[in-house]
Structures are given as structure tokens and as C-alpha cells.
Design a protein around this motif. Structure first.
Motif, PDB file in Angstrom:
ATOM      1  N   LEU A   1     -69.817  19.353 -25.769  1.00  0.00           N
ATOM      2  CA  LEU A   1     -69.554  20.902 -26.226  1.00  0.00           C
ATOM      3  C   LEU A   1     -68.418  20.496 -27.369  1.00  0.00           C
ATOM      4  O   LEU A   1     -67.560  20.630 -25.962  1.00  0.00           O
ATOM      5  CB  LEU A   1     -69.863  21.646 -25.312  1.00  0.00           C
ATOM      6  N   GLU A   2     -68.031  21.224 -28.447  1.00  0.00           N
ATOM      7  CA  GLU A   2     -67.773  20.770 -29.531  1.00  0.00           C
ATOM      8  C   GLU A   2     -66.575  22.452 -29.233  1.00  0.00           C
ATOM      9  O   GLU A   2     -67.287  23.345 -28.825  1.00  0.00           O
ATOM     10  CB  GLU A   2     -67.415  20.518 -30.234  1.00  0.00           C
ATOM     11  N   SER A   3     -65.438  22.734 -28.842  1.00  0.00           N
ATOM     12  CA  SER A   3     -64.532  24.361 -28.348  1.00  0.00           C
ATOM     13  C   SER A   3     -64.336  24.287 -30.324  1.00  0.00           C
ATOM     14  O   SER A   3     -64.429  24.192 -30.934  1.00  0.00           O
ATOM     15  CB  SER A   3     -63.122  24.388 -27.769  1.00  0.00           C
ATOM     16  N   VAL A   4     -64.851  26.288 -30.233  1.00  0.00           N
ATOM     17  CA  VAL A   4     -64.662  26.995 -31.325  1.00  0.00           C
ATOM     18  C   VAL A   4     -63.596  27.374 -31.731  1.00  0.00           C
ATOM     19  O   VAL A   4     -62.920  28.062 -32.718  1.00  0.00           O
ATOM     20  CB  VAL A   4     -66.010  27.920 -31.178  1.00  0.00           C
ATOM     21  N   THR A   5     -62.647  26.493 -30.767  1.00  0.00           N
ATOM     22  CA  THR A   5     -60.942  28.001 -30.527  1.00  0.00           C
ATOM     23  C   THR A   5     -60.619  26.671 -30.443  1.00  0.00           C
ATOM     24  O   THR A   5     -60.189  25.995 -29.102  1.00  0.00           O
ATOM     25  CB  THR A   5     -61.466  29.316 -29.963  1.00  0.00           C
ATOM     26  N   PRO A   6     -59.612  26.958 -31.268  1.00  0.00           N
ATOM     27  CA  PRO A   6     -58.342  25.761 -30.663  1.00  0.00           C
ATOM     28  C   PRO A   6     -57.287  26.343 -29.175  1.00  0.00           C
ATOM     29  O   PRO A   6     -56.737  28.127 -29.575  1.00  0.00           O
ATOM     30  CB  PRO A   6     -57.477  25.712 -32.119  1.00  0.00           C
ATOM     31  N   GLU A   7     -57.104  25.879 -28.766  1.00  0.00           N
ATOM     32  CA  GLU A   7     -55.938  26.095 -27.054  1.00  0.00           C
ATOM     33  C   GLU A   7     -55.166  26.869 -27.942  1.00  0.00           C
ATOM     34  O   GLU A   7     -54.207  27.310 -27.059  1.00  0.00           O
ATOM     35  CB  GLU A   7     -55.109  24.965 -26.990  1.00  0.00           C
ATOM     36  N   ALA A   8     -54.071  26.970 -29.248  1.00  0.00           N
ATOM     37  CA  ALA A   8     -53.257  27.820 -29.123  1.00  0.00           C
ATOM     38  C   ALA A   8     -53.196  28.757 -29.567  1.00  0.00           C
ATOM     39  O   ALA A   8     -52.295  30.487 -29.401  1.00  0.00           O
ATOM     40  CB  ALA A   8     -51.986  26.570 -30.995  1.00  0.00           C
ATOM     41  N   CYS A   9     -54.694  29.349 -29.822  1.00  0.00           N
ATOM     42  CA  CYS A   9     -55.070  30.737 -30.003  1.00  0.00           C
ATOM     43  C   CYS A   9     -55.020  31.823 -28.578  1.00  0.00           C
ATOM     44  O   CYS A   9     -55.649  33.130 -28.430  1.00  0.00           O
ATOM     45  CB  CYS A   9     -56.503  30.447 -30.529  1.00  0.00           C
ATOM     46  N   CYS A  10     -54.739  31.134 -27.328  1.00  0.00           N
ATOM     47  CA  CYS A  10     -55.111  31.341 -25.875  1.00  0.00           C
ATOM     48  C   CYS A  10     -54.455  31.899 -25.549  1.00  0.00           C
ATOM     49  O   CYS A  10     -52.938  31.860 -25.868  1.00  0.00           O
ATOM     50  CB  CYS A  10     -55.487  30.048 -24.960  1.00  0.00           C
ATOM     51  N   GLN A  11     -54.314  33.284 -24.362  1.00  0.00           N
ATOM     52  CA  GLN A  11     -53.873  34.225 -23.968  1.00  0.00           C
ATOM     53  C   GLN A  11     -53.049  33.782 -23.367  1.00  0.00           C
ATOM     54  O   GLN A  11     -53.653  32.959 -22.472  1.00  0.00           O
ATOM     55  CB  GLN A  11     -54.189  35.325 -24.309  1.00  0.00           C
ATOM     56  N   ARG A  12     -51.343  33.531 -23.049  1.00  0.00           N
ATOM     57  CA  ARG A  12     -50.660  33.062 -21.469  1.00  0.00           C
ATOM     58  C   ARG A  12     -50.567  34.298 -21.363  1.00  0.00           C
ATOM     59  O   ARG A  12     -50.353  35.509 -22.120  1.00  0.00           O
ATOM     60  CB  ARG A  12     -50.289  31.976 -22.300  1.00  0.00           C
ATOM     61  N   GLU A  13     -49.868  34.008 -20.170  1.00  0.00           N
ATOM     62  CA  GLU A  13     -49.169  35.380 -19.479  1.00  0.00           C
ATOM     63  C   GLU A  13     -47.927  35.344 -19.826  1.00  0.00           C
ATOM     64  O   GLU A  13     -47.660  36.915 -19.311  1.00  0.00           O
ATOM     65  CB  GLU A  13     -49.266  35.145 -17.707  1.00  0.00           C
ATOM     66  N   LEU A  14     -47.357  33.945 -20.065  1.00  0.00           N
ATOM     67  CA  LEU A  14     -46.099  35.211 -20.732  1.00  0.00           C
ATOM     68  C   LEU A  14     -45.678  34.952 -21.573  1.00  0.00           C
ATOM     69  O   LEU A  14     -46.727  33.017 -22.135  1.00  0.00           O
ATOM     70  CB  LEU A  14     -44.627  33.644 -19.960  1.00  0.00           C
ATOM     71  N   GLN A  15     -45.462  34.798 -22.745  1.00  0.00           N
ATOM     72  CA  GLN A  15     -45.690  34.758 -24.458  1.00  0.00           C
ATOM     73  C   GLN A  15     -44.614  34.096 -24.824  1.00  0.00           C
ATOM     74  O   GLN A  15     -44.156  33.882 -24.962  1.00  0.00           O
ATOM     75  CB  GLN A  15     -45.898  35.940 -25.030  1.00  0.00           C
ATOM     76  N   SER A  16     -45.294  32.943 -24.350  1.00  0.00           N
ATOM     77  CA  SER A  16     -44.180  31.023 -24.309  1.00  0.00           C
ATOM     78  C   SER A  16     -45.476  30.326 -24.463  1.00  0.00           C
ATOM     79  O   SER A  16     -46.012  30.303 -23.659  1.00  0.00           O
ATOM     80  CB  SER A  16     -43.062  31.441 -23.586  1.00  0.00           C
ATOM     81  N   ARG A  17     -44.828  28.934 -24.950  1.00  0.00           N
ATOM     82  CA  ARG A  17     -45.703  27.314 -24.713  1.00  0.00           C
ATOM     83  C   ARG A  17     -45.378  27.424 -23.518  1.00  0.00           C
ATOM     84  O   ARG A  17     -46.632  26.843 -23.343  1.00  0.00           O
ATOM     85  CB  ARG A  17     -44.738  26.772 -25.384  1.00  0.00           C
ATOM     86  N   GLU A  18     -44.920  27.446 -22.629  1.00  0.00           N
ATOM     87  CA  GLU A  18     -44.900  26.862 -21.509  1.00  0.00           C
ATOM     88  C   GLU A  18     -45.555  28.422 -20.438  1.00  0.00           C
ATOM     89  O   GLU A  18     -46.514  27.607 -18.774  1.00  0.00           O
ATOM     90  CB  GLU A  18     -43.687  27.166 -21.120  1.00  0.00           C
ATOM     91  N   GLY A  19     -46.128  29.427 -20.517  1.00  0.00           N
ATOM     92  CA  GLY A  19     -46.716  30.453 -20.231  1.00  0.00           C
ATOM     93  C   GLY A  19     -48.127  29.886 -19.152  1.00  0.00           C
ATOM     94  O   GLY A  19     -48.878  28.474 -20.304  1.00  0.00           O
ATOM     95  N   MET A  20     -48.712  30.098 -18.722  1.00  0.00           N
ATOM     96  CA  MET A  20     -49.898  29.637 -17.498  1.00  0.00           C
ATOM     97  C   MET A  20     -50.879  30.212 -18.803  1.00  0.00           C
ATOM     98  O   MET A  20     -50.418  31.404 -19.073  1.00  0.00           O
ATOM     99  CB  MET A  20     -50.086  30.126 -16.245  1.00  0.00           C
ATOM    100  N   PHE A  21     -52.087  30.301 -18.837  1.00  0.00           N
ATOM    101  CA  PHE A  21     -53.301  30.172 -19.492  1.00  0.00           C
ATOM    102  C   PHE A  21     -54.034  31.127 -18.603  1.00  0.00           C
ATOM    103  O   PHE A  21     -53.395  31.468 -17.597  1.00  0.00           O
ATOM    104  CB  PHE A  21     -54.457  29.244 -19.604  1.00  0.00           C
ATOM    105  N   VAL A  22     -54.364  32.700 -19.676  1.00  0.00           N
ATOM    106  CA  VAL A  22     -55.559  33.565 -18.750  1.00  0.00           C
ATOM    107  C   VAL A  22     -56.552  32.953 -17.851  1.00  0.00           C
ATOM    108  O   VAL A  22     -56.694  33.276 -16.790  1.00  0.00           O
ATOM    109  CB  VAL A  22     -55.136  34.379 -19.553  1.00  0.00           C
ATOM    110  N   ASN A  23     -57.055  32.657 -19.037  1.00  0.00           N
ATOM    111  CA  ASN A  23     -58.382  31.686 -18.942  1.00  0.00           C
ATOM    112  C   ASN A  23     -58.945  30.765 -20.247  1.00  0.00           C
ATOM    113  O   ASN A  23     -59.159  31.283 -21.072  1.00  0.00           O
ATOM    114  CB  ASN A  23     -59.630  32.796 -18.670  1.00  0.00           C
ATOM    115  N   LYS A  24     -58.360  29.830 -19.638  1.00  0.00           N
ATOM    116  CA  LYS A  24     -58.160  28.870 -21.137  1.00  0.00           C
ATOM    117  C   LYS A  24     -59.867  28.326 -21.146  1.00  0.00           C
ATOM    118  O   LYS A  24     -60.463  28.806 -22.271  1.00  0.00           O
ATOM    119  CB  LYS A  24     -57.730  27.522 -20.238  1.00  0.00           C
ATOM    120  N   GLU A  25     -61.149  28.390 -20.153  1.00  0.00           N
ATOM    121  CA  GLU A  25     -62.128  28.285 -20.263  1.00  0.00           C
ATOM    122  C   GLU A  25     -62.836  28.931 -21.314  1.00  0.00           C
ATOM    123  O   GLU A  25     -63.993  28.686 -22.244  1.00  0.00           O
ATOM    124  CB  GLU A  25     -62.956  27.559 -18.465  1.00  0.00           C
ATOM    125  N   ALA A  26     -62.688  30.002 -20.609  1.00  0.00           N
ATOM    126  CA  ALA A  26     -63.354  31.170 -21.338  1.00  0.00           C
ATOM    127  C   ALA A  26     -62.823  32.050 -23.345  1.00  0.00           C
ATOM    128  O   ALA A  26     -63.895  32.308 -23.540  1.00  0.00           O
ATOM    129  CB  ALA A  26     -63.378  32.633 -20.693  1.00  0.00           C
TER     130      ALA A  26
END
Length: 81
Positions: A1-26
Motif C-alpha cells: 500500500l503506497e501512502s498518499v501523504t508525505p511524512e513531512a505533512c504529518c502533525q507533530r506534538e511539538l512543531q519541530s522536526r524532532e517532535g513526536m508524531f501525533v498519529n503517523k499511521e493515520a
């Protein structure tokens, strides 16, 4: 299954590149609730709009102080002559 959204568009808990993803799979499956849908320009413009009035008030305050300083200098100059 090919993902439709790039990983960079996923929300993170802290708005930085090191922050944990809120829900990466969703996010990668296309659920918009876990994605950042606004572009950088919109986010920057919105953050500037909140400080525009503060900057304007500070500018007016500085102008008023400068005006009073100029009037005081004129009064001192007339007192010397």
C-alpha cells in the motif's frame, strides 16, 4: 500500500522536526485531522497578524515621545536666547 501523504505533512506534538508524531499511521493513510494542511506562507502571515497591532501601538508611542522631546528641546532653546 503506497501512502498518499508525505511524512513531512504529518502533525507533530511539538512543531519541530524532532517532535513526536501525533498519529503517523493515520496521517499517512490520508486522515486530514492528523495532517498539516496549511502552507508556510499562511502560517507566517497569521502569526504576523497577531503582532501587527502591538507593533503599531509601539510605533505610535515612540513617535509621541519623540514629539515631546522635540517640543522640550525647542523650549530649552528659546530659554537660552
Amino acid at each position: 500500500l503506497e501512502s498518499v501523504t508525505p511524512e513531512a505533512c504529518c502533525q507533530r506534538e511539538l512543531q519541530s522536526r524532532e517532535g513526536m508524531f501525533v498519529n503517523k499511521e493515520a496521517c499517512l493513510t490520508g486522515i486530514e485531522r492528523f495532517q498539516n494542511r496549511q502552507g508556510c506562507y499562511t502560517v507566517i502571515l497569521n502569526s504576523f497578524e497577531t503582532y501587527v497591532y502591538l507593533a503599531g501601538a509601539l510605533a505610535i508611542g515612540v513617535l509621541a515621545i519623540e514629539l515631546f522631546a522635540m517640543i522640550f528641546a525647542m523650549c530649552l532653546f528659546r530659554g537660552i536666547q
